[in-house]
Design an enzyme around this catalytic site. Sequence first.
Site, PDB file in Angstrom:
ATOM      1  N   ASP A  18     116.000   9.464  85.986  1.00  0.00           N
ATOM      2  CA  ASP A  18     115.823  10.826  86.484  1.00  0.00           C
ATOM      3  C   ASP A  18     117.058  11.184  87.320  1.00  0.00           C
ATOM      4  O   ASP A  18     117.913  10.343  87.596  1.00  0.00           O
ATOM      5  CB  ASP A  18     114.504  10.936  87.288  1.00  0.00           C
ATOM      6  CG  ASP A  18     113.968  12.352  87.294  1.00  0.00           C
ATOM      7  OD1 ASP A  18     112.743  12.538  87.397  1.00  0.00           O
ATOM      8  OD2 ASP A  18     114.775  13.293  87.160  1.00  0.00           O
ATOM      9  N   GLU A  77     108.231  20.831  91.107  1.00  0.00           N
ATOM     10  CA  GLU A  77     108.319  19.506  91.723  1.00  0.00           C
ATOM     11  C   GLU A  77     107.718  19.486  93.122  1.00  0.00           C
ATOM     12  O   GLU A  77     106.708  20.141  93.380  1.00  0.00           O
ATOM     13  CB  GLU A  77     109.782  19.015  91.683  1.00  0.00           C
ATOM     14  CG  GLU A  77     110.330  18.971  90.250  1.00  0.00           C
ATOM     15  CD  GLU A  77     111.631  18.217  90.131  1.00  0.00           C
ATOM     16  OE1 GLU A  77     112.479  18.626  89.324  1.00  0.00           O
ATOM     17  OE2 GLU A  77     111.809  17.197  90.815  1.00  0.00           O
TER      18      GLU A  77
END
Length: 621
Positions: A315, A512
């Site tokens: 990520d 997020e």
Amino acid sequence: MNLKMNSLLRCACTAVTICLGLPLSHLSAAAPPAKVKPLSSYDPQVKALLAKMTLEEKVGQMTQPDISALQDPTDIENLFLGSLLSGGNADPKEGNSLDAWTNMYDEYQKHTQKTRLGIPILYGVDALHGHNNVLGAVIFPHNIGLGCTRNAALVEKIGKITAEEVRATGIQWAFAPCVTVPQDIRWGRSYEGFSSDPAIVKVLGEAAVRGLQLNDLSNPLAVLACAKHYLADGGTSFGTGTGGKNTLDQGNSEIDEATLRQVHLQGYLTTIKAGVGTIMPSYSSWNGLKMSANKYLMTDVLKKELGFEGFVISDYNAIDQIGKDYKENVGITINAGMDMVMIAGRHREFVKDLLALVKEGKVPMSRIDDAVTRILRVKFAMGLMDKDRSQLADRKLQSSFGSPAHRAVAREAVRESLVVLKNGNQALPISKQAARIHVAGKSADNLGNQCGGWTIDWQGKTGEVTPGGTTILASIKSAVSKGTKVTFSADGTGAEGATLGVVVVGEKPYAEGFGDRTNLALDQEDINAIANVKQAGIPVVVVLLSGRPLILGDALNQADAFVAAWLPGTEGQGVTDVLFGDFKPVGKLSFAWPKSMDQVPVRTGDTKTDVLFPLGYGLKF
Ligand code: GLC
């Protein structure tokens, strides 16, 4: 068993599935899944190329800078870069138009033609619900809404269209589907999950990969998919998130291995079976160990036990969270099984460190060769190494970008994702001949709230976010008869005398950890808008646009009808198709709906009987 008994049994089964609200037929992929060519079948070509490569060329393939931090594009040829990405807000300098994205992709790809081996780059974006970075793209419902459709064939079709619109810009890699199984809806990424039920996630995650990759990565209309975030990104404990005390995102999943496998691994089993080419480890940890450093899960389980043949992509700067020393972090993650590293701002340092680690014997060449083998398998499978095939954008595809045909599929998805939670006094369906409909709510005429996060901007943005969409207010105006008057006030005042009111409320966009919340109550502005319309003494239909179930409180009592529309995207007419009865609602909750915050979280398998609405609930009319 005689025929009669058999048919009786079949009827009984049908009755059971309908009353359970889980039409199981929907949850299996329509036709037997197509066989996908194994990536290892390209190993002969891969081995031949690998043998020619220098260490620098190999390490370059494992490096994926974000373009926002790629100050000098000649790094592509000078560092033999294998991939680039546009993170959330890494947009073309010329803006977010289709041409700007396409021109940018072509410019970067051309740099690879200056290298000795001419290995093209893979360019990745977060095409989570359509090609959502690009103005004018069709924006589909986020996964939480698709989970309520239980329709694998539809999810596959959406993947196919998304792939076509991504390819129209030349880009060949979508960091999707997210096969998370969110266990606590206070998490800001809950809407990226299809469901809190792994049985739903496994089927729809597979369908999404088959749609994006077309079961044939060599198809020029296919894009490389990415199952994420491995593993248990949605299982973190409240308060362990990296955003501070009241957060979940990037936190620590404190669960045993049996739970890890039964709840969180299911989507990876099915997407690997579907031939997913990449998998992204999560920022989060499992029992205190960062996933980017977890050799047992990245190598022993994923690559050896499950036989994953593609490559593991980190990520965004996730390896920075492993420890304090960057070079050590590089060594730990590569040795643990990371094959390509997503980096914003220090890709040159990454290359230098990894070269040094190999020369110091701290990262074996066998690990480098395994990583590059996996990356090259995907590139051969996608035809990137075919010398007679252009790797620049096929601009003929731009004719279908944002097309009415694509929007029709998105509208179908919106219709099927809606869940009717209440329908008192037969408020639904609404008559198209009503004398006057008063529309209210902050999200009634707000495409940005309709689309949610990951839309043009990483965090999304409220208001006019992208051209080509239809708000719910505009959809109501186009649905009613000529004789019907439609009035609007965001705060709900002025509804007196209308036949009925439609109030569209919910969450503003987020993505997020910015969406982590401790309290999921409706905001006061929404409560006031509903109350103002109620005060007019007319029937009230509430439409909720949210990335998760919210605590409804008295708003549910005030509403005659209440519809959960999730984050439907650009095609607001899918909502009015249900409100006006042009489409019978089929949506079933993909998460349990808590009555109050003290019922949160409702984890997979929890049998909290007194939730407001159970997973699988949905009214028909
Ligand atoms: C983000 C997300 C991940 C995304 C990546 C690239 O932080 O965690 O889902 O694919 O970075 O934008």
